[in-house]
Enzyme design. Structure first.
Site, PDB file in Angstrom:
ATOM      1  N   ASP A  38       0.789  -1.189   0.113  1.00  0.00           N
ATOM      2  CA  ASP A  38      -0.055  -0.144  -0.080  1.00  0.00           C
ATOM      3  C   ASP A  38       1.086   1.207  -0.002  1.00  0.00           C
ATOM      4  O   ASP A  38       2.123   1.357   0.329  1.00  0.00           O
ATOM      5  CB  ASP A  38      -1.215  -0.134   1.114  1.00  0.00           C
ATOM      6  CG  ASP A  38      -0.168  -0.340   2.400  1.00  0.00           C
ATOM      7  OD1 ASP A  38       0.619   0.488   2.768  1.00  0.00           O
ATOM      8  OD2 ASP A  38      -0.181  -1.253   3.129  1.00  0.00           O
TER       9      ASP A  38
ATOM     10  N   GLU B  74      22.484 -22.196 -18.527  1.00  0.00           N
ATOM     11  CA  GLU B  74      21.579 -21.349 -17.713  1.00  0.00           C
ATOM     12  C   GLU B  74      22.306 -20.224 -16.949  1.00  0.00           C
ATOM     13  O   GLU B  74      21.943 -19.159 -16.894  1.00  0.00           O
ATOM     14  CB  GLU B  74      20.741 -22.140 -16.524  1.00  0.00           C
ATOM     15  CG  GLU B  74      19.810 -22.947 -17.386  1.00  0.00           C
ATOM     16  CD  GLU B  74      19.033 -24.149 -16.480  1.00  0.00           C
ATOM     17  OE1 GLU B  74      17.817 -24.159 -16.532  1.00  0.00           O
ATOM     18  OE2 GLU B  74      19.817 -24.497 -15.572  1.00  0.00           O
TER      19      GLU B  74
END
Ligand code: DGJ
Length: 725
Positions: free
Chosen positions: A533, A613
């Protein structure tokens, strides 16, 4: 001049670059809301209607006029007991048990600069960026005053709102004190809210308003995963790029309520603020109660413009500290790599591999302190567990920083385990109701943040760790909601103050710690994005967006998050497959593409990767650093809706260059290629797609679009960089 006042007619206009807000006090002193929308340059009083609606209350001064009713007029701030039967912003219980209030215009003031209230986060700005209007209303009978604050950020099309309630002749109990009441007497509206659960936050839901009250709220002591304290009202035809919408985001991290009412004559009212279900506040004569602030914006050009307004104000005027606009370090977090099962060698090896691949910061997550081998014990004992980290924290930090990396650490300060030294020393610091067994959640209890001794203990113990070694980052977690509202620090008549006092205690501690350690990057977290928030973003410029690290699910979570919150605020990591939350396997590059739409990092043991990777990680970090400026400072465009489309696509653009990323979900045979239409380009300029000879005009890319390469398999990502030529 953003605030234009007509003192004689008590008429106030708040004018921003593209919007206008109007209110006026009438002959009875009632402050009526007249307009929030495009520039109109006309007193919109002429649109007010005075219908005679039976069973509406009429104020006494209206005499025999049954058409004048506060139940039908659009009001700036509604209250109980004056004949307005819609949702109230303010209710108070007087000493005689009655609850009526009747607010009438008393005074106003206009000044340069913004405003802030003691202990609460607030939008801040340079003196020249904001003007503030204060309008004071008074209930003559009790002398209770309400001062409505309007902060106008002209350039950003933002208006902030809050209310200060000041006690009158006698002590009263406030039973509701909302930050915002916004009446919209015209038009048909839909609402968009963001619901969810742990590991699936901010799922976007849009619905037509139905008569009666619809609500987005929390009674959990935190803003919550379940509903977010930000709502949108939009016209039924509103899209990303057209139609009207109003957004309201509450700067508050506790229990909240946003009620939207469609009334009997099809008018809309939004009331937003602290949740009245858990609120009762003793207001003595002359004392003031400060409500948290609401950030408001209006767009006549769809939701994208509205989101841009919120992204700008949150990045520039809410987030603080040296990291608010700075490039964020690429981090590696050990949580999904080890959970509680680590020692100093394991952590060092994760750091070593990460540093070789270009990661900037190692974050040591839960499990480094006290007796914390599982989530059953240890919370509250913020001293290093030397059985796990032999040689102590300082030694590990030295080794990691010796690799050229920064070091970060996890805390969950507001919590306490019953199995901890802290609990044995101070059981009274845990929130429990004396006559009952406490409610447990993740085996833990919550510390009483209303108690200054608790806050002092937390400040000292967190500070001691941060001072003990070269620590550059803190992850501030909060892993349960609050049920046992009791504190010995408040008497029985004042327990209703506790939920708000808890939040004020949290804010005070965060303010102290962030001031004491200005060079530390604080990342908020609450089991992922359970306290995502604007209040938390005032203290922590980024928040771990969700415990769901599945790239596919994340497209939905990050899509919902993007309506109000900027990309830089979104903590987002590449994790291992099969994914730990869903078991889904997504390609490595897709996980990186999704994580790059945030403050980027990894959450796996990079030692377990293949050489290919590892090379991919090097490339991903290099790309994030190359594009970082555009990703965080450019404008963010939602190019598709992952809940309903076959593709999740988003764009970062500064008008010159555009980075389009995304993921294809439902690859189909014998079908046409999928298309994305870009936005925010200059229609008259040409753009080249990096790595190809393809060029097209901005107009073509925005109106016609670009054909996505064919994909084989699901969850395949794409990354397209268009450069203006
Ligand atoms: C919840 C957080 O969201 C996770 O990332 C991790 O920090 C755990 N808590 C640790 O308990």
């Amino acid at each position: 001049m953003a605030i234009i006042t007509d003192e004689q007619n008590k008429f106030f206009r708040l004018v921003t670059k593209n919007t206008e807000y109007q209110m006026k006090a009438d002959n009875f002193g009632v402050l009526k809301h007249l307009w929030y929308g495009k520039h109109v340059n006309t007193d919109m009083d002429y649109l007010l209607q005075y219908p005679e609606i039976s069973f509406s209350g009429n104020i006494y001064e209206a005499e025999n006029d049954r058409t004048y009713s506060l139940n039908t007029l659009p009001l700036e701030y509604s209250c109980e007991g004056n004949g307005d039967f819609r949702v109230w912003a303010l209710s108070a219980e007087h000493p005689d048990g009655t609850r009526a209030l009747d607010l009438r215009f008393a005074d106003f003031e206009v000044r340069k600069g913004g405003y802030a209230f003691p202990g609460l986060p607030a939008v801040y700005s340079d003196e020249n960026e904001t003007e503030t209007l204060e309008v004071t209303l008074e209930d003559a009978c009790s002398n209770i005053c309400v001062t409505l604050f309007y902060g106008v950020l002209e350039e950003l099309d933002i208006i902030t709102r809050a209310a200060v309630i000041t006690g009158g002749r006698e002590t009263v109990y406030l039973e509701r004190a909302a930050s915002l009441c916004l009446d919209i007497p015209r038009g048909e509206w839909e609402w968009v809210h963001f619901h969810g659960r742990h590991a699936m936050e901010r799922v976007t839901e849009r619905a037509k308003l139905v008569h009666g009250v619809q609500e987005s709220s929390s009674v959990r002591g935190a803003s919550s995963h379940q509903q977010n304290p930000a709502v949108l009202l939009c016209s039924p035809d509103c899209t990303e790029t057209s139609g009207e919408c109003i957004g309201a985001a509450l700067m508050y991290s506790g229990s909240f309520s946003a009620k939207i009412q469609l009334d009997e004559v099809d008018q809309t009212r939004l009331v937003m603020g602290i949740n009245p279900d858990q609120f009762r506040w003793e207001l003595r004569s002359g004392e003031s109660f400060y409500t948290p602030e609401v950030i408001l914006s209006y767009s006549a050009d769809g939701m994208e413009k509205l989101s841009h307004n919120f992204h700008k104000v949150i990045r520039n005027n809410v987030c603080r500290g040296q990291y608010k606009l700075a490039e964020r370090p690429v981090l590696i977090n050990n949580w999904e790599a080890t959970y509680f099962g680590f020692d100093e060698e394991k952590i060092f090896n994760i750091a070593k591999q990460a540093s070789e691949l270009g990661v900037d910061l190692l974050v040591l997550d839960d499990g480094w302190f006290g007796k914390r081998d599982s989530d059953c014990s240890g919370l509250g004992d913020w001293t290093v567990n030397e059985n796990k980290l032999r040689g102590g924290l300082g030694k590990l930090v030295e080794r990691v920083t010796g690799l050229g990396m920064k070091f970060g650490i996890w805390f969950e300060p507001e919590m306490i385990s019953e199995d901890s030294e802290l609990y044995h020393a101070h059981p009274e610091w845990a929130m429990t109701i004396p006559s009952r067994k406490p409610i447990r959640s993740r085996f833990q209890l919550v510390l009483d943040m209303t108690n200054p001794e608790v806050r002092e203990y937390l400040f000292n113990s967190v500070s001691a760790v941060l001072k003990s070694a070269d620590i550059s980052y803190v992850k501030w977690d909060f892993n349960r909601h609050i049920a046992d509202w009791y504190t010995p620090t408040l008497g029985k008549d004042n327990l209703g103050e506790m939920p708000h006092r808890y939040v004020l205690g949290l804010y005070e501690l965060l303010e102290r710690l962030t001031n004491a350690f200005p060079n530390v990057l604080f990342e908020g977290c609450s089991g992922g994005g359970g306290r995502f928030d604007a209040g938390m973003l005032y203290y922590t410029p980024q928040i771990w967006c969700s415990d769901d690290t599945d790239a596919f699910e994340r497209t939905t979570i990050q899509y919902g998050t993007s309506f109000f919150y900027p990309v830089s605020a979104v903590g987002s990591h590449v994790s291992a497959v099969p994914n730990h939350q869903t078991g889904r396997v997504t390609p490595f590059e897709s996980r990186a593409a999704v994580a790059m739409a945030g403050s980027f990092g990894y959450e796996l043991d990079l030692n377990t990767l293949s050489d290919d990777e590892k090379n991919a990680v090097r490339g991903q970090i290099a790309r994030f650093k190359k594009y970082g400026e555009l990703i965080h400072n450019g404008l963010y465009y939602r190019l598709s809706d992952p809940l309903s489309d076959k593709v999740a696509a988003w764009e970062f653009s500064d008008g010159k260059d555009a980075l389009v990323q995304g993921m294809v979900f439902r690859t189909a045979p014998t079908s046409l290629q999928l298309l994305v239409k870009l936005r925010g380009l200059d229609p008259d300029k040409n753009y080249r797609l990096d790595g190809t000879d393809f060029t097209a005009s901005g107009a073509a890319l925005m109106s016609g679009g670009y054909l996505l390469p064919r994909t084989w398999g699901d969850y395949v990502s794409f990354e397209l960089y268009f450069r203006q030529i």
